[in-house]
Design a protein around this motif. Sequence first.
Motif, mmCIF file in Angstrom:
data_model
loop_
_atom_site.group_PDB
_atom_site.id
_atom_site.type_symbol
_atom_site.label_atom_id
_atom_site.label_comp_id
_atom_site.label_asym_id
_atom_site.label_seq_id
_atom_site.Cartn_x
_atom_site.Cartn_y
_atom_site.Cartn_z
ATOM 1 N N UNK A 43 -81.804 -36.258 -41.810
ATOM 2 C CA UNK A 43 -82.718 -37.334 -41.449
ATOM 3 C C UNK A 43 -84.075 -37.088 -42.095
ATOM 4 N N UNK A 44 -84.954 -38.097 -42.146
ATOM 5 C CA UNK A 44 -86.302 -37.899 -42.691
ATOM 6 C C UNK A 44 -87.045 -36.791 -41.940
ATOM 7 N N UNK A 182 -86.252 -52.609 -39.627
ATOM 8 C CA UNK A 182 -86.871 -51.477 -38.956
ATOM 9 C C UNK A 182 -87.112 -50.323 -39.929
ATOM 10 N N UNK A 183 -88.316 -49.798 -39.928
ATOM 11 C CA UNK A 183 -88.660 -48.701 -40.819
ATOM 12 C C UNK A 183 -88.295 -47.339 -40.241
ATOM 13 N N UNK A 202 -83.582 -51.227 -44.507
ATOM 14 C CA UNK A 202 -84.507 -50.851 -45.568
ATOM 15 C C UNK A 202 -84.479 -49.380 -45.937
ATOM 16 N N UNK A 203 -83.985 -48.529 -45.041
ATOM 17 C CA UNK A 203 -83.926 -47.105 -45.362
ATOM 18 C C UNK A 203 -82.657 -46.513 -44.781
ATOM 19 N N UNK A 204 -82.397 -45.258 -45.069
ATOM 20 C CA UNK A 204 -81.169 -44.612 -44.636
ATOM 21 C C UNK A 204 -81.075 -44.579 -43.117
ATOM 22 N N UNK A 205 -79.863 -44.761 -42.621
ATOM 23 C CA UNK A 205 -79.587 -44.684 -41.197
ATOM 24 C C UNK A 205 -78.131 -44.322 -40.995
ATOM 25 N N UNK A 206 -77.723 -44.234 -39.749
ATOM 26 C CA UNK A 206 -76.323 -43.917 -39.496
ATOM 27 C C UNK A 206 -75.753 -44.865 -38.459
ATOM 28 N N UNK A 246 -76.035 -50.006 -49.088
ATOM 29 C CA UNK A 246 -75.375 -48.731 -49.414
ATOM 30 C C UNK A 246 -76.164 -47.507 -48.966
ATOM 31 N N UNK A 247 -76.969 -47.644 -47.920
ATOM 32 C CA UNK A 247 -77.701 -46.475 -47.415
ATOM 33 C C UNK A 247 -77.369 -46.188 -45.949
#
Length: 278
Positions: A43-44, A182-183, A202-206, A246-247
């Motif tokens: 994760x970030x 959601x960021x 907009x960004x990587x998630x699971x 694709x993230x």
Amino acid sequence: MKNIFKYIIKPFLFLILILCILLIYAHFVEPNLLVKTTYTVQAPSDVKECKIVYFSDTHLGNLYDQEHLSRIVEKINSQDPDIVVFGGDLLDNYARDQEILDLDFIKSKLKEISPDSKKYAVYGNHDYGGGASRVYSDLMENGGFTILNNTSLYLEEFNLRMTGFDDYLLGSTDPELYQSREEAFTVLLSHEPDVAQLISMPQAGLMLSGHSHGGQVTLPFLTEHSLPIGATKYIKGHYPECGISANLSLYVSKGIGMTVLPFRFLNPPEIMVLQIRN
């Protein structure tokens, strides 16, 4: 006559013996197992490291006795989770099995699950069908679970967001909700894994899903034709780079209970443990 026995009858009897052994294993042994599958999720850096335990598809009832809950609770609690998530399909068929189900017992066992952790749940198709919609929310909420039904919560202590969708087959979700803006790092919950194809973020998630039971019974050329709607593309395990952008990293549980047939083969009941690392 000897040749007939040696080349025809003897191999046939041997095959029958093997089939009987496999049936005994699939009916009496594998359904009573409970394995742990562990994944490490990157994760970030601003997300606090934590542990999520995910379990799904208990299908309590005629095919999977509610007494199994005691072992499930023990297995989950032994992981010392920060967050516990239930992926739907608590009961198999409430209308059929209500005479053998003790709802107070189920509530008490759900309440015993990691009482100091945060606990969330979503609806599965069996939580609507078979009359289960009359009792599901009461069971989960009295068991200490917050149902995320097209709703989202920000967990400040972990700096992540939990978003749960309604069941794709029998529930109702506005398609706009699948398009996240959601960021914050987000954990999506959907009973049906094929919903992952609709997700844009907009960004990587699971995303955590169940529904498929991993096929429940794995047989070459047959399992792929018996998978339920909503779990024909993603069946079990980890699928990276999903979704429109694709993230999205998708994790599909094999579930715990059984439906339709009282067998599990090459799909032992499991809980998933996700170690969130930054």
